[in-house]
Design a protein around this motif. Structure first.
Motif, short mmCIF file in Angstrom:
data_model
loop_
_atom_site.label_atom_id
_atom_site.label_comp_id
_atom_site.label_asym_id
_atom_site.label_seq_id
_atom_site.Cartn_x
_atom_site.Cartn_y
_atom_site.Cartn_z
N THR A 97 0.91 -1.11 0.04
CA THR A 97 0.08 0.17 0.06
C THR A 97 0.98 1.10 0.03
N HIS A 98 0.41 2.38 0.01
CA HIS A 98 1.26 3.56 0.13
C HIS A 98 1.82 3.57 1.38
N PRO A 99 3.27 3.56 1.68
CA PRO A 99 3.64 3.44 3.03
C PRO A 99 3.43 4.96 3.73
N ALA A 100 3.16 4.64 4.92
CA ALA A 100 2.65 5.82 5.68
C ALA A 100 4.19 6.68 6.21
N THR A 122 6.34 5.01 9.02
CA THR A 122 6.86 3.75 8.99
C THR A 122 8.18 3.84 8.17
N GLY A 145 2.05 -0.82 12.22
CA GLY A 145 2.70 -1.51 10.93
C GLY A 145 4.05 -1.33 11.30
N SER A 163 7.91 0.71 6.10
CA SER A 163 7.45 0.87 4.68
C SER A 163 5.88 0.15 4.30
N CYS A 164 5.16 0.53 5.46
CA CYS A 164 3.57 0.12 5.13
C CYS A 164 2.79 1.05 5.72
N SER A 165 1.68 0.58 5.83
CA SER A 165 0.64 1.58 6.44
C SER A 165 0.85 1.44 7.76
N GLU A 166 0.07 2.59 8.33
CA GLU A 166 0.37 2.89 9.90
C GLU A 166 -0.08 1.71 10.74
N THR A 190 -2.65 -1.76 10.75
CA THR A 190 -3.16 -2.84 9.99
C THR A 190 -4.11 -3.63 10.89
#
Length: 2047
Positions: A314-317, A320, A591, A594-597, A599
């Motif tokens: 996904t677009h990383p937050a 992260t 998270g 390099s992922c979403s904040e 999950t």
């Protein structure tokens, strides 16, 4: 001034006012001043009783508010805005509040949220910061206030700077003056010089004749200019150790952090780059076996590699993407590792296979391996696409943090200053428990080290079966061993670069563990740094301050070995479910990188083909605010197929299990071992736990636990402690009223809840400490709530007051115990203190604004609510405010309920007091331990009650109800009693209780009726007094009471509390100037004293009644100073320190800057003057050399004790040389007469205490109203006035300036001096002492040995202190110290001068004025004689001129002494380098001559005194500048020429003669200047000048004293003593001419026993001396008293020099005189000293303990030496001087004088042949000589002393051989013995004496051998007979005698000289003598061996046998040589033949 004048004084006073004295004595009811003080005061209340104070509030009401003029009005009452309410917004670290938004919160969460967001509420005393408790005067604040001081100019500081005078620069005068010049040089040139000199500026109005009143007025106006406001700002700050009142505001509660480390991950690079690698960082503590931080996930992959995971991304937050993390370490230890784990995307193959390419391939071979790499990349791409959501373990490594920190520290030790972060609860000095390191050796700190960048190159591949934390700890422990197993493994090579540094104080771009933005966060787009949550290694005790609600899930292992089917690559999925529907998984899992904040699900890494994998995963979840029964964690187990096979799914669920999160309302945490279900879970499974076997479900391994997992919560909402949980649940249930309620297995109804609640309160003490401390604010709030708002159950008010009070006591005690180490100095727990100060509020009394109404200001503090605060937060607690308020959070059941609730509400302070008073013994004990907390709680409750209820305007008497005050009185009484009873059992507790009680009463003074509080204080005092009578050790109790008083007095309105404005004081004269009150000065001893004034200056009844607190304080001081007080020195220090600290506070207080106000404040301390005056005899005597602390034999006594009155009765100038000060202090004259009762007894005050007491006295004198002081002085009786003057004298001595040099000297001084009496005396004499005391005082301020007064001589301590913190003062600091010291000295002296002027004004017209004025003049003279600044001297000299012009008879009628002293001081100032001083001094001297001339007896007296003074001055003062003195002489001449009034008389002519005469003396002494550096030559010159004055006894005496002074300065005590003996002989000659007294010595003959040299003083013959001539022999020494003084002085010097036998001889002359005078006191002292001397002789009989001197023959050869050429001297050097030392000294000295390469030292002792010397050079020959005695002399010279005293003959031996060498073989070794005789016997008044005769003899080799053998035999005999025996020495001597290899030893001597009988019969005798020597030698050897055998232990048996064998060999070898017979002994030789053996001794030289 010395005893003589004291005695003269005594006679004079007796003559003048005997009647007055008698009157006074009867008035004092015959007793010491102390006895009269005990019952002082008009009311006759003894000091030990506390007087009933005035009723404070009534007194204030009875005074009209505007009774006081202007500034004084503020002193009358507390300011109106004294108390205010402050709301302090709670500091929030993050930009968002972070509290849950959702509306439906349950009571517990709501309470928590509310608690973490509401503002601090502070009851603030607006002026409290002015109290010493909160803004103490410390060294730093003093330093601040000392800025901008003007530098005072001091003579001694200028000496080094202005060296160049015209004379100094003219000629290089390096030639040595001829010794034969006459003392007078020709005068003609001198007169010419003086005429041409320039004069200093003249004082303009000096020659006008002005009225004395005008002069006084002008002087006073000048004195008042530019004076520093605050005297005490110049004095060192009060002692920190004593500051019991010191408080600090607690720090507001803050989140706890340990030491913070910033770790930045910079880059990660492998040899090959084919796939993404992910990193995890965490800290582990090996010793505690604990992971001590959460994980930090980082991703350093390049964008291209990240692209491989596009399919899953996904677009990383932004949160992260962090690459840096801040770790917190509360318990730093060397066992902490930073562990780095790497993971990669799951792929086919086990870990080893996957690691292989990384280990094999190298970057350099990229080209070679191109194809392989391509293949690997392709495979990686496929795995990423397919298995991208799964990870596998890859590699790991660890960094040992301690290595980094320590290596970084070693390179940089100075970084301590920066990064010290405050732990949550503590200030910097005391670290909390969390800052103690774990054990002694681990002092390891991460707070400050040099940042380091590491490159980690070796990683270890993960082993599939060793992934657990247990294995990791084993690896880590192994890593620390040198032979680590890990080192043998093949590493995965990579380069990971990380930066490790101490975290900055406020880092930017930081995210909290909840991912909130921490301030400052400048730009939301910046890459963040994450704060990593710490899991401390051990408990951390800190309260929660913010909302935090996190859950960590740790899967440990899974065992599917018995599970059938394809279950190999196992992954566990975690979800947080709000219900059972899959859509109810909440996005609360944090998270990684390099992922979403957040999950909804997360997986563990997969271990390939492993049925029972271990996991190291950590899942972090954010707990929802409301966790309900349905919430649970769901674990799903998947089999992941790594190979894509058609028909097989990617993941297959193979098991399920879950954990319900809430059980009985409690969060479930801890380890779980769960069974796993094979089937999908049935509906509504979540209400049960997996442990319940549901029917029809299949379980893996038959429902056994196969999945082990652990849950940890970090929450500030859930206490996770059963007792706390239960307590909170019950309280919330009651608040919500939601019955019935289920608690665990029981259902609570309204009936049972009360009992449960009581049980829960009692069980709180069982709660575990960490959660209890963490939730302490919640618990305490709830307990307060239960006390104040008792719950209503079923319509009944349930009173839980007692239970809640007890629970509170236990909670407080537990919190205290947990935080033991963080206590502050007063034993308070900072956490609890902060709770009371910030967090505590009265429930429901929040100011409550109806909607729409503007906020009102409550008592000057606006309680405006912050804009973003929901109104309901305030109201959440405000039940019961009014039923009309519609917003009430929980509407009570009915109106009746509401009413009963209001009825039920209580006031916390009333309830606390009540519960405390009635509490049972067990609880009471706990409460007492922490009494301070309950006191502070009550005080804040009272303050809030007054502030919020707008009750501040009510009169104080009506503020609190009577029953409450009764409770308080009972409480104070019982706590006071506890203090008194426990002081001997548990002193520490007593001390704490005592302070708490005092602070409580002090706080009450701000809130309640002050009269009531005073009555409580008085009651407490009475309790203590009762106990004191029976107390075993009263000092302990007194100390506590003193602390109590000190704390009370530290109240910020202390002055007001003393009612300073009420009319106990007499009406003041309209003008404060002294001169305006001269009209009333006739009161002095003519009217009855004014009782009003007297009672102000005494601790009288009225004084103590009105000034209640000041009365208490001064009474404490008075009692401590009583001579019979016990534990005195400690109490002195405490009491004086208390007064000092208060006065410092007044000085620094902006409210009291105006003079009128300050004068009022000073009135509170007036009795201090009488106190100090009465304590005078026991104050430290600064005016005498401190070495022999002769306490002024009470100033009442007309007579001094003989006690080392250094300066005893000696011309002050000599005393001054001895005291090393610039001018003699002399001993103090006293005009006090009165009963000498117990004044001597009692403990003397230490120097430090005395100095502080004196500075307080000066403060009072400086600030009090002058008119008042004058009226008081007028009422004083004579003895009291005398003592007052003594006090002023002592003040001058105590604050004398020490000079910059002294500060530098102390600084470089290292304390290696011997600490016996002798060293102390030497220091006293060399004058280092003042500075030294200063140093000791300063270092004591910082000393850990706080109050040991005697620390000064404790060697161990002084050593330590010296090196630790004295030596390295910077130059600026020393400059600053000198600057402040100079200002203090000046101001102290000016205050004394002001006071003296007041006294003079007062006594002007009285009949007793001469005696008083004489004493005043002595004090003035002393002030002019001590080291003073130019500024003071201008005023001092002006006062002196005024005194002399008003009362000339003082100087010119009888007492010559005052005149002599004055002349000496004036002359000294005439020679000053500072022109203003010279201007004033020459003016004074001129007026003195004029005055003497006008009285009519020409001015012979002044002439004589000036001439003598000049001689003595030039002789003793080193830094004396004749150039400046000449200018002053010229100035005086100018005055004489310009004085119109005396034009017609001979005055001008006489002045001119005198000036030229003085000029000649000056010129004479210039020569001495040249030899300043050459002590021997200088003393020779002085000797010569003294000889020149043989015809003028006064001047000869002066010069003898000058020589004594010089010797003392050089440390030659024996010589100084001889000078004194000569002086005494001179005086004795003179007295013998005048009168013939039996008891006086007959002249110098009587002194022969002391020294044979003394006869030279008899050169005075009758024709020279006509004793009656005016001014001839008129000095004070030419009297019996003078003689006594000189003899005492001589004895003192002899004692210092260790010549105790001579002391006896001196006293033999002195005792008859004292007996004739019936002076038993002195006789007692003398015999005491004799006893000391004889004791010392006994103890030091062997003589080694005192070594008297070493003698050298020094010959000077060469024309360069002038009249020294070819002269031989014997020099006496200090004991144990080596030849090299004197040779070096002389060589260096003469080289400096004649230049390089001129001086040569002749290295041998042979006669010098003048012809062979180079005429251009100067030769010095130095030989060591020993005293020599003929045999007949040795019969008389028995003792060691005899053989070292009266020495005239010296011997040295020169070995030689015929061929010219010094040493040769035995047969040719000759020896020359040289005997020297000197002109005088040593010790003499010089240290070198000319040799007048020499005689030589030569010894033949055999004679040399005989001498040697005799010496050996003597040594043996000595070693054998020594008692006690010394085995070591004996063995050394034996070894040297019988040892086989001794070169030229006894055997060889025998073989050379005894082998054959000599041919020459003349040598038979020698041969025989040598044989006899050998026989004797053998006999002695045998004795020695026998003795040795008796002494040795078994270990030395063999050694002894060896010695015996050697001896036998020696004896056998000697046997044949000793037995041969001589042919016959010759007849006695003919007379002509020289035979040295026949001469029993060398002949005595013909002198």
């Amino acid at each position: 001034m010395a005893a003589a004048e004291r005695r003269a004084f005594a006679h004079k006073i007796n003559r003048t006012v005997a009647a007055e004295v008698r009157k006074q004595v009867s008035r004092e009811r015959s007793g010491s001043p102390h006895s009269s003080r005990r019952s002082s005061g008009s009311l006759g209340v003894p000091l030990t009783e506390v007087i009933e104070p005035l009723d404070f509030e009534d007194v204030l009401l009875s005074r009209p508010p505007d009774a006081e003029p202007g500034p004084l009005r503020d002193l009358a009452e507390f300011p109106a805005d004294d108390l205010e309410l402050l709301l302090q917004p709670r500091e929030c670290r993050t930009t968002e509040p972070g509290t849950p938004e959702d509306g439906k919160l349950d009571a517990q969460v709501r309470a928590a949220v509310e608690m973490y967001t509401e503002d601090w509420i502070i009851a603030h005393r607006r002026y409290q910061h002015l109290s010493a408790a909160f803004s103490p005067i410390t060294t730093e604040t003093q330093r601040e206030r000392q800025k901008g001081l003007t530098r005072q100019v001091f003579e001694q500081d200028t000496s080094g700077d202005e060296r160049s005078g015209p004379e100094d620069s003219d000629d290089p005068r390096h030639s040595s003056g001829s010794l034969d010049d006459t003392p007078r040089s020709s005068g003609a040139s001198g007169i010419f010089d003086l005429r041409n000199l320039a004069a200093d500026s003249l004082l303009p109005s000096l020659l006008e004749r002005t009225a004395p009143e005008d002069v006084d007025r002008r002087n006073e106006a000048l004195r008042r200019q530019h004076r520093p406001r605050a005297l005490l700002a110049l004095y060192p700050a009060p002692d920190e150790d004593e500051a019991v009142e010191r408080c600090s505001r607690p720090e507001p509660p803050r989140e706890h952090f340990g030491q913070r480390i910033l770790v930045k991950c910079l880059s990660l690079k492998f040899e090959i780059e084919i796939e993404p690698i992910f990193g995890i960082l965490a800290l582990y503590d090996v010793r505690e076996k604990k992971k001590i931080s959460e994980n930090f996930y980082f991703d350093l992959n390049s964008d291209s590699v990240k692209g491989l995971l596009r399919a899953h991304g996904t677009h990383p937050a932004i949160s992260t993407l962090a690459r840096s993390a801040i770790f917190s370490v509360t318990y730093p230890s060397p066992d902490i590792f930073l562990v780095i784990k790497l993971e990669k995307v799951l792929q086919q193959g086990d870990i080893s296979e996957c690691c292989e390419p990384y280990m094999v391939m190298k970057e350099v071979d990229t080209a070679k391996n191109k194809e392989k790499l391509e293949k690997l990349r392709l495979a990686a791409e496929q795995f990423c696409t397919r298995l991208g959501r799964y990870r596998m373990p890859f590699a790991w490594t660890a960094v040992h943090l301690a290595n980094i920190v320590s290596s970084a520290c070693q390179t940089d030790r100075d970084s301590d200053s920066e990064g010290e972060r405050r732990p949550a609860w503590t200030d910097r000095r005391r670290r909390g428990p969390q800052d103690r390191t774990s054990g002694g050796d681990d002092t390891c700190s991460f707070a400050s080290f040099r940042p380091a960048t590491l490159t980690v190159t070796n990683f270890f591949k993960q082993a599939a079966e060793r992934l657990s934390d247990e294995d990791l700890f084993k690896f880590l422990a192994d890593m620390r061993r040198p032979s680590s197993l890990l080192r043998r493994l093949r590493p995965v090579t990579a380069q990971l670069k990380i930066d490790i540094s101490p975290a900055p104080e406020n880092p930017h771009f930081c995210l909290s563990p909840e991912l909130l933005h921490v301030k400052p966060y400048p730009d939301p787009r910046g890459r963040p740094t994450k704060e990593i949550l710490e899991f401390p290694a051990r408990e951390v005790y800190a309260p929660h301050t913010s909302y935090r609600n996190l859950l960590y899930v740790y899967p440990h292992c899974l065992n599917f070995s018995s599970r059938q089917g394809s279950v190999r690559n196992l992954a566990v999925r975690v979800q947080y479910m709000a219900g059972e529907d899959p859509s109810q998984a909440l996005p609360v899992i944090f998270g990684k990188s390099s992922c979403s904040e957040f999950t909804r699900e997360a997986f563990t890494p997969v271990v390939y083909h492993n049925k029972s994998p271990e996991f190291y995963e950590e899942f972090k979840l954010r707990l929802p605010a409301c966790v309900t029964e349905n919430h649970h964690l769901l674990f799903t187990f998947y089999h992941v197929s790594c190979q894509p096979r058609p028909g097989t799914a990617l993941e297959t669920p193979v098991g399920f299990t879950w954990i319900p999160l809430l059980q009985h309302g409690r969060l479930r945490t801890g380890p779980f071992c769960l069974p796993v279900s094979v089937d999908q879970l049935p509906p509504s499974y979540s209400v049960l736990t997996p442990d319940v076997a549901l029917p029809g479900m299949r379980w893996v391994d038959g429902h056994k636990g196969v999945f082990s997992v652990e849950l940890t919560a970090v929450s500030s909402v859930h206490p996770q402690d059963p007792h706390l949980d239960k307590f909170f649940t019950l309280v919330h249930v009651l608040e919500e009223g939601a019955f019935p309620f289920r608690l665990k297995d029981t259902v609570l109804s309204e009936g049972t809840v009360e009992q449960e609640l009581r049980a829960s309160l009692a069980a709180l003490r069982l709660a575990s400490p960490q959660p209890l401390v963490a939730f302490s604010h919640h618990v305490l709030d709830k307990l307060v709530h239960l006390v104040v708002r008792p719950p209503i159950i079923g319509g009944q008010i349930v009173n839980l007051g007692r239970g809640a009070f007890e629970a509170m006591a236990h909670v407080v005690s537990l919190v205290h115990r947990s935080l033991e180490a963080a206590q502050d100095a007063r034993g308070h727990c900072p956490l609890l203190a902060a709770y009371v100060h910030y967090a505590f509020r009265l429930p429901g009394t929040e100011p409550n604004f109806p909607s729409g109404a503007p906020p009102v200001a409550v008592q000057a503090a606006t309680l405006a609510r912050g804009p973003g605060r929901p109104a309901s937060l305030y109201l959440a607690r405000s039940k019961s405010i009014s039923s009309s308020n519609p917003d009430l959070a929980v509407a009570p059941g009915s109106v009746d309920d509401e009413v009963s609730r209001i009825l039920a509400s209580k006031l916390l302070h009333e309830e606390l007091a009540l519960q405390w008073v009635v509490s049972g013994s067990a609880v009471r004990e706990t409460v007492l331990q922490h009494a301070w907390f309950f006191f502070q709680l009550m005080v804040k409750s009272m303050a809030l009650h007054l502030l919020l209820g707008q009750r501040l305007d009510t009169p104080r008497k009506l503020r609190f109800p009577g029953r409450f005050l009764d409770d308080i009185a009972a409480l104070v009484g019982s706590v006071g009693l506890e203090v008194i009873t426990r002081v001997y059992k548990d002193a520490e507790l007593a001390e704490r209780l005592n302070a708490s009680l005092a602070f409580f009463l002090s706080d009450l003074l701000s809130l309640a009726d002050r009269g009531f509080v005073f009555s409580l204080v008085r009651a407490h005092y009475k309790q203590v007094a009762t106990r004191l009578q029976s107390a075993p050790n009263p000092a302990l109790l007194l100390t506590l009471r003193m602390d109590f008083t000190r704390i009370l007095c530290s109240h910020e309105h202390y002055v007001t509390l003393n009612l300073p404005c009420c009319p106990l004081s007499p009406p003041a004269s309209p003008s404060p100037s002294v001169s305006s009150t001269t009209s009333q000065s006739s009161t002095f001893s003519s009217q009855a004293p004014d009782p009003k004034v007297t009672s102000m200056f005494e601790l009288s009844g009225p004084f103590r009644q009105q000034h209640f607190l000041a009365g208490l304080l001064l009474t404490e001081l008075a009692l401590a100073l009583e001579p019979e007080a016990e534990g005195a020195s400690l109490l002195h220090k405490k009491a004086i320190s208390a007064v000092h600290s208060l006065l410092c506070g007044h000085d620094a207080d902006p409210r009291y800057t105006e003079a009128a106000v300050k004068a009022r404040v000073a009135e509170l301390y007036l009795p201090l003057l009488s106190l100090a005056r009465d304590t005078l005899p026991r104050l430290h005597d600064f005016a005498e050399g401190p070495g022999q602390r002769s306490r002024l034999a009470s100033m009442l006594d007309s007579d001094t004790e003989g006690e080392g009155d250094i300066g005893g009765t000696i011309n002050p100038s000599v005393a001054m040389a001895i005291a090393g000060g610039p001018l003699a202090p002399g001993s103090r004259a006293s005009i006090s007469q009165g009963p000498v009762a117990a004044s001597r007894s009692g403990c003397p005050l230490s120097a430090e205490s005395s100095r502080t007491l004196l500075v307080c006295v000066l403060w009072v004198l400086k600030n009090a109203e002058p008119a008042l002081l004058q009226r008081w002085a007028a009422d004083l009786a004579l003895p009291q006035l005398g003592r007052l003057l003594d006090l002023l004298y002592l003040c001058l001595a105590a604050f004398e300036y020490k000079g910059k040099k002294a500060f530098e000297r102390i600084n470089s001084l290292t304390f290696k001096k011997s600490l016996d009496m002798k060293a102390r005396l030497e220091e006293a004499i060399l004058g280092t002492i003042g500075a030294r005391q200063e140093m000791v005082r300063r270092s004591r301020e910082r000393s850990p040995f706080g109050n040991q007064e005697n620390v000064r001589w404790r060697k161990s301590i002084t050593h330590w202190r010296q090196t630790s913190d004295r030596v390295d003062k910077t130059k600026d600091e020393m400059e600053h110290e000198a600057l402040v010291d100079g200002n203090l000295a000046t101001e102290a002296s000016l205050v004394v001068l002001d006071t003296l002027e007041i006294i003079v004004q007062t006594v002007m017209l009285s009949e007793a004025r001469e005696s008083v004025l004489g004493a005043v003049l002595k004090v003035v003279l002393y002030s002019l004689g001590s080291a003073q600044s130019a500024l003071f001297l201008q005023h001092g000299l002006a006062t002196q001129r005024a005194l002399v012009s008003k009362f000339p008879e003082l100087l010119f009628e009888e007492d010559t002494e005052l005149c002599a002293d004055l002349c000496l001081r004036l002359l000294r100032h005439c020679g000053s380098r500072i022109s203003t001083i010279r201007t004033h001094a020459s003016a004074s001297l001129y007026l003195l001559m004029r005055q003497n001339f006008e009285i009519g007896n020409n001015f012979a007296r002044v002439k004589m005194q000036v001439t003598m003074s000049l001689s003595s001055l030039v002789g003793t003062t080193q830094s004396f500048s004749e150039e400046h003195l000449r200018r002053s002489l010229k100035t005086i001449l100018t005055y004489a020429e310009e004085d119109v009034g005396l034009r017609d008389s001979t005055f001008a002519e006489q002045v001119q003669d005198l000036m030229f005469n003085l000029h000649m003396i000056l010129t004479d002494t210039v020569k001495m200047k040249e030899h300043q550096e050459d002590p021997e030559m200088l003393i020779d010159l002085m000797y010569r000048i003294a000889r020149g004055y043989q015809g003028s006894p006064d001047l000869r005496l002066t010069w003898l004293q000058n020589m004594a002074g010089k010797h003392a300065e050089l440390g030659n005590h024996a010589e100084a003593a001889q000078c004194m003996v000569h002086a005494a002989a001179l005086v004795a000659e003179y007295l013998a001419l005048l009168e013939d007294s039996r008891y006086l010595p007959v002249g110098c003959v009587s002194f022969q026993n002391i020294s044979s040299n003394v006869l030279e003083e008899s050169a005075i013959s009758d024709d020279i001396l006509s004793p009656d001539e005016e001014g001839f022999c008129s000095g004070k020494h030419f009297t019996e008293l003078g003689l006594v003084g000189l003899l005492e002085q001589a004895a003192a010097y002899f004692t210092m020099g260790g010549l105790y036998e001579a002391v006896n001889e001196v006293y033999k002359t002195l005792i008859p005189i004292l007996e004739a005078h019936r002076d038993y006191k002195k006789l007692a002292a003398v015999h005491g000293k004799l006893q000391e001397a004889f004791t010392k002789i006994m103890h030091q009989s062997s003589g080694w303990e005192r070594v008297f001197g070493t003698y050298f023959r020094v010959g000077f050869y060469g024309a360069r030496f002038g009249d020294l050429d070819e002269q031989e001297f014997v020099y006496k050097e200090p004991s144990i001087t080596k030849l090299a030392e004197i040779s070096h000294r002389l060589e260096e000295f003469y080289t400096e004088r004649f230049g390089e390469d001129v001086v040569e030292i002749v290295k041998d002792s042979n006669p010098v042949d003048k012809t062979k010397l180079d005429p251009q050079k100067a030769y010095i020959q130095i030989t060591y000589v020993e005293p020599h005695f003929d045999t007949y002399e040795l019969k008389d010279r028995v003792t060691y002393f005899d053989r070292n005293y009266g020495l005239r003959t010296f011997l040295f031996c020169t070995p030689f051989t015929p061929d010219g060498r010094a040493h040769g073989d035995l047969p040719e070794q000759h020896k020359r013995k040289t005997l020297l005789s000197t002109d005088h016997a040593f010790p003499y008044i010089k240290t070198r004496i000319r040799v007048c005769h020499r005689e030589e003899t030569v010894l033949t080799p055999v004679e040399v051998a005989i001498e040697d053998m005799q010496k050996k035999t003597r040594e043996l005999a000595f070693a054998t007979e020594q008692d006690p025996p010394d085995a070591k020495m004996l063995q050394m001597v034996l070894q040297g005698s019988v040892g086989p290899t001794v070169n030229q030893g006894p055997l060889e001597v025998a073989q050379v000289f005894l082998a054959e009988i000599p041919e020459d019969p003349k040598l038979f005798r020698h041969h025989n003598k040598l044989r006899l020597c050998f026989k004797d030698f053998c006999k002695k050897c045998e004795d020695a061996l026998r003795k040795n055998k008796a002494l040795i232990g078994p270990d030395q048996k063999e050694y002894h046998r060896e010695l015996e064998r050697n001896y036998c060999r020696l004896r056998e070898a000697l046997q044949p040589l000793l037995t041969q017979r001589l042919p016959q002994l010759l007849a006695p030789p003919t007379a002509g033949l020289r035979n040295s053996l026949n001469r029993a001794s060398f002949r005595k030289a013909d002198l």
